[in-house]
Scaffold this active site. Sequence first.
Site, PDB file in Angstrom:
ATOM      1  CD  GLU A   1     -37.538  81.763 104.304  1.00  0.00           C
ATOM      2  OE1 GLU A   1     -36.963  81.279 103.312  1.00  0.00           O
ATOM      3  OE2 GLU A   1     -38.686  81.472 104.628  1.00  0.00           O
TER       4      GLU A   1
ATOM      5  NE  ARG B   1     -43.366  82.531  99.762  1.00  0.00           N
ATOM      6  CZ  ARG B   1     -43.300  81.292  99.271  1.00  0.00           C
ATOM      7  NH1 ARG B   1     -43.229  80.256 100.074  1.00  0.00           N
ATOM      8  NH2 ARG B   1     -43.283  81.083  97.966  1.00  0.00           N
TER       9      ARG B   1
ATOM     10  CG  HIS C   1     -38.567  78.034 102.189  1.00  0.00           C
ATOM     11  ND1 HIS C   1     -38.762  79.397 102.032  1.00  0.00           N
ATOM     12  CD2 HIS C   1     -39.590  77.440 101.506  1.00  0.00           C
ATOM     13  CE1 HIS C   1     -39.821  79.609 101.287  1.00  0.00           C
ATOM     14  NE2 HIS C   1     -40.353  78.439 100.955  1.00  0.00           N
TER      15      HIS C   1
END
Length: 321
Positions: A269, A240, A287
Amino acid sequence: MKVYITRRIPESGIKLLREAGHEVAVSDKDGVLTKQELVGALKEHNPDAVIPLLTDTIDAEVFDSAPQAKVFASYSVGFNHINLDDAKSRGVIITNTPGVLTDTVAEYAVSMICAMTKRIVEGDQFTKKGEYKGWAPMLLLGADLKGKTLGVLGAGRIGSRVSEIMSKGFDMNIVYYDIKENEFLNTQVNAEFRSTPEDVLKEADVVTVHVPLLDSTRHLLNADRLAMMKPSAYLVNTSRGPVIDEQALVDVLKSNKIKGAALDVYEDEPNLAPGLAELDNVILTPHIASATQETREKMSEMAAKNVIAVLSGGEPINKVE
Ligand code: NAD
């Protein structure tokens, strides 16, 4: 009963839900629902179960807009987007999708390690731009992996699998840091446990990050710890974004204090830290570490099975506590 899914996911799970007799509604927005849209949709559908994604922030306001919902079955293994205390105080069950994406994400991390140390992305861009004028002895020199040290931060399912592949397939030495020792890694992979992240960072030629995002792992890689890495070392993050202080990483990459980084996740993000995208010594992907057809279908099925279990009065398979 009624199930609401916050964005289109592979059909396989939806099919299972319908076969189990449930009515399924899927958001028709081509994008992430805003908080207001999510709350509005839940009030409109009043579902008995919700399948949210990691891009949905699930907190008290969201739970209260779906008072009938017994379960929020996240279509992700990470659950940092869900407030577990708010769920617990309302008796809402939270589930995730562990295991089915382990190999996929591990393969992706390994691919990033290879792409970065062998300069595959730079080579591709160089060739496509027409800059390749013939073989040259000093062109795009990379680094070998055999005999080097891989530092693993977070040796759970994914971190263990990456360790196994890089040890058995590439003959790398493995050192890892976790809050607990991993018996499999110690005995089957010849990996060595280190009791602090600092020990791993100082020693590793490649660092790969696989911790979940928790209060204890936020900025685990801060400016001080990034400065401990070798100037020849590479960093990979498929966990993450907020686990790394992204601006501090831009600074160390810009000043060549480390050799390179490959990132699949970002602190805010889909935004990138200023300066990150302009660097030559980074590989950036959107991602997609778990994004294979097979795995996304399995995630869809797993989320559906968790919903079906709870709605039929049983125990979910993957309860997050
Ligand atoms: P896991 O729970 O099996 O492993 C996590 C490991 O981190 C555990 O061994 C745990 O003990 C360790 N850990 C927890 N807190 C720690 C701390 N403070 N310091 C050091 N170690 C700590 O999880 P997993 O299935 O291996 O997944 C890891 C993470 O990868 C997920 O939480 C998710 O955020 C991320 N992920 C990203 C993608 C992607 O698309 N990029 C896909 C899947 C998973």
